[in-house]
Design an enzyme around this catalytic site. Structure first.
Site, mmCIF file in Angstrom:
data_model
loop_
_atom_site.group_PDB
_atom_site.id
_atom_site.type_symbol
_atom_site.label_atom_id
_atom_site.label_comp_id
_atom_site.label_asym_id
_atom_site.label_seq_id
_atom_site.Cartn_x
_atom_site.Cartn_y
_atom_site.Cartn_z
ATOM 1 N N ASN A 8 9.512 64.791 44.098
ATOM 2 C CA ASN A 8 8.970 65.989 43.444
ATOM 3 C C ASN A 8 8.589 66.960 44.559
ATOM 4 O O ASN A 8 7.525 66.838 45.161
ATOM 5 C CB ASN A 8 7.766 65.612 42.582
ATOM 6 N N ARG A 92 12.700 65.933 40.255
ATOM 7 C CA ARG A 92 12.217 66.954 39.328
ATOM 8 C C ARG A 92 12.903 68.273 39.689
ATOM 9 O O ARG A 92 12.841 68.724 40.828
ATOM 10 C CB ARG A 92 10.707 67.120 39.453
ATOM 11 N N ARG A 240 -0.482 83.078 39.333
ATOM 12 C CA ARG A 240 0.438 83.799 38.455
ATOM 13 C C ARG A 240 -0.309 84.387 37.266
ATOM 14 O O ARG A 240 -1.243 83.772 36.762
ATOM 15 C CB ARG A 240 1.557 82.859 37.973
#
Length: 399
Positions: A8, A92, A240
Site C-alpha cells: 500500500n 492497493r 483537501r
C-alpha cells in the site's frame, strides 16, 4: 511456504504486510511494516504477528529517494528475513476508472491503462503504480494483482453515477466513482460477522482519516458515496476541501490567474482542515489546540459529515446503522460525539462511556440507530482478493 505480500504505497511511505497461505487457503498475518519518510528521514519499522518489533532501521535520505528505492529495500529485507520471495503481490490501486471493477492481474497493457487515470488521482495513482513497475522490472514472472478502491462502488445505479453534464463526458468516463472501497468492503464483511441483521439493512459507514468519505450501504452493497470523479469531492479532509463550487476553480483561473498546476496543488495540499485552521491537517493537533481556528475547523468537519449523512440517508430511504472507521473515526471520541450530536434528529443517541472507551457499540440502549466503531483493514481485504486471483490462476493453469 506460499505467501502474499500486500503493498500500500503512499506519497512518502510504503506500507506492507506479509501473509502466509495456510491449509484450506486461509491467511495468516506474518509481518506488518512500513518504510516511512521516503526522501527525507527514511525509517523501516516491522512488527511480527504478535506485535513485536523485528526490524527498526534508519537510512540516509539519498538511499531511499523514491518509492522504487523503498520497494527494493523492503524486498531485500523480506527475502533476507523470510528466506523466500512471496508467491504473489497484491497492490492497493486507488483508481480503476470505468474499466476495472474486479481485482486484476497486472500486465503491461493493464499498467498502461492504469497510468491514464493518474490525472484523476494525482496524489495516489502514481505512487500506487511505482512499486508495481519496480517489481515488474526485477521479477517479471511474479504474479501481481491490482485491487481497486473504486471497485466496491461499481454497484451504484446510473442515477447515482452521473453528473448533470452532456452525455459524451459520461461515455468517456466522467462519472462518480467513489473511493475507499477496500475499506468499505472489509467493513461490510465485518458487519456480516458482528451484526448480521444490521448488515442486511441501511447503513452509513464513515471512513474518517487524513482522507475522508462516507458510503451508503443497503444489504452490504454500496448505493451512494460522498466522493465522486476524484478523491477531492465530498467531505473536508486533512488537506483537501471536499465539496466545492466549481465556480471557485473558474475564479482561481480567471481572476487570480493561477495555472492548472497551482490550482491542483492548492486543492490537494493546502485546503481542508489545514486550510481552515491555518495550523495543521492533523485532527490530534487540532483537538489539543486552544486556537479558535482549530475549533472552527473541527466544527466545520462535524457539520459537513452530518450534512452528508442526511443526504446518504435520503438516498437509502432511511437509516438503521452508522459505523465509524479509519484513523479519526476509530481513535477520536470527541469527533464521533460531535457528529452524533448533530445527528440526534435521525435517532442517533450516544453512550458517552462506550464512546470514550472506543467499544464496538457506542450508541445507547434508547438509540433508534445502532452506532458502531469498527477498525478497518484494507490490507486484509487486498490479501483476500489476491488469494482468490492466485487460486483462480492456478486452476486455469492446471487445465
Amino acid at each position: 511456504m506460499d505467501s502474499i505480500l500486500v503493498v500500500n504505497a503512499g506519497s512518502s511511505s510504503l506500507k506492507f504486510q506479509l501473509f502466509s497461505i495456510d491449509e484450506g487457503d486461509t491467511l495468516g498475518r506474518l509481518l506488518k511494516g512500513q518504510l516511512q519518510g521516503i526522501g527525507t528521514r527514511p525509517r523501516l519499522l516491522v512488527h511480527d504477528a504478535r506485535g513485536q518489533v523485528v526490524a527498526e532501521n534508519a537510512f540516509p535520505p539519498g538511499e531511499v529517494k523514491d518509492l522504487a528505492a523503498a520497494q527494493d529495500i523492503v524486498g531485500a529485507w523480506l527475502i533476507g528475513h523470510v528466506g523466500t520471495p512471496p508467491t504473489t503481490v497484491g497492490h492497493r490501486v486507488v483508481h480503476g476508472g470505468p474499466l476495472y471493477s474486479q481485482p486484476t492481474v497486472v500486465d503491461d497493457q493493464v499498467l498502461t491503462s492504469l497510468e491514464k487515470f493518474i490525472p484523476l488521482a494525482p496524489l495516489h495513482q502514481p505512487n500506487n503504480l511505482a512499486p508495481i513497475r519496480s517489481i515488474r522490472r526485477q521479477r517479471p514472472d511474479l504474479l501481481q494483482v491490482a485491487c481497486f478502491d473504486t471497485a466496491f462502488h461499481r454497484s451504484h445505479s446510473e442515477i447515482a453515477d452521473r453528473f448533470a453534464i452532456p452525455e459524451p463526458f459520461y461515455r468517456e468516463g466522467v462519472r462518480r466513482y467513489g473511493f475507499h472501497g477496500l475499506s468499505y468492503e472489509y467493513i461490510a464483511g465485518r458487519l456480516r460477522e458482528l451484526e448480521p441483521d444490521l448488515q442486511k439493512g441501511r447503513v452509513i459507514v464513515a471512513h474518517l482519516g487524513s482522507g475522508c468519505s462516507m458510503c451508503a450501504m443497503v444489504g452490504g452493497r454500496s448505493v451512494e458515496s460522498t466522493m465522486g470523479f476524484t478523491a477531492l469531492d465530498g467531505l473536508p479532509m486533512g488537506t483537501r476541501p471536499g465539496q466545492l463550487d466549481a465556480g471557485i476553480v473558474l475564479y482561481m483561473l480567471a481572476e487570480k490567474h493561477m495555472d492548472v498546476k497551482a490550482v491542483e496543488h492548492l486543492l490537494y495540499h493546502e485546503c481542508g482542515l489545514k486550510g481552515l485552521s491555518g495550523i495543521s491537517s492533523d485532527v490530534r493537533e487540532l483537538l489539543a489546540s486552544s486556537d479558535e481556528r482549530a475549533r472552527l475547523a473541527l466544527e466545520y468537519f462535524a457539520y459537513r459529515v452530518a450534512m452528508a449523512a442526511g443526504a446518504l440517508t435520503a438516498a437509502m430511504g432511511g437509516l438503521d446503522g452508522f459505523v465509524f472507521t479509519a484513523g479519526v473515526g476509530e481513535n477520536a471520541p470527541a469527533i464521533r460525539l460531535a457528529i452524533m450530536e448533530r445527528l440526534a434528529w435521525l435517532g442517533l443517541d450516544v453512550d458517552p462511556v462506550a464512546n470514550g472507551q472506543g467499544g464496538l457499540r457506542i450508541s445507547s440502549a434508547r438509540s433508534r440507530v445502532t452506532v458502531l466503531t469498527i477498525p478497518t483493514d484494507e490490507e486484509q481485504m487486498i490479501a483476500r482478493h489476491t488469494l482468490a486471483v492466485l487460486s483462480q490462476t492456478r486452476r486455469s493453469d492446471s487445465h
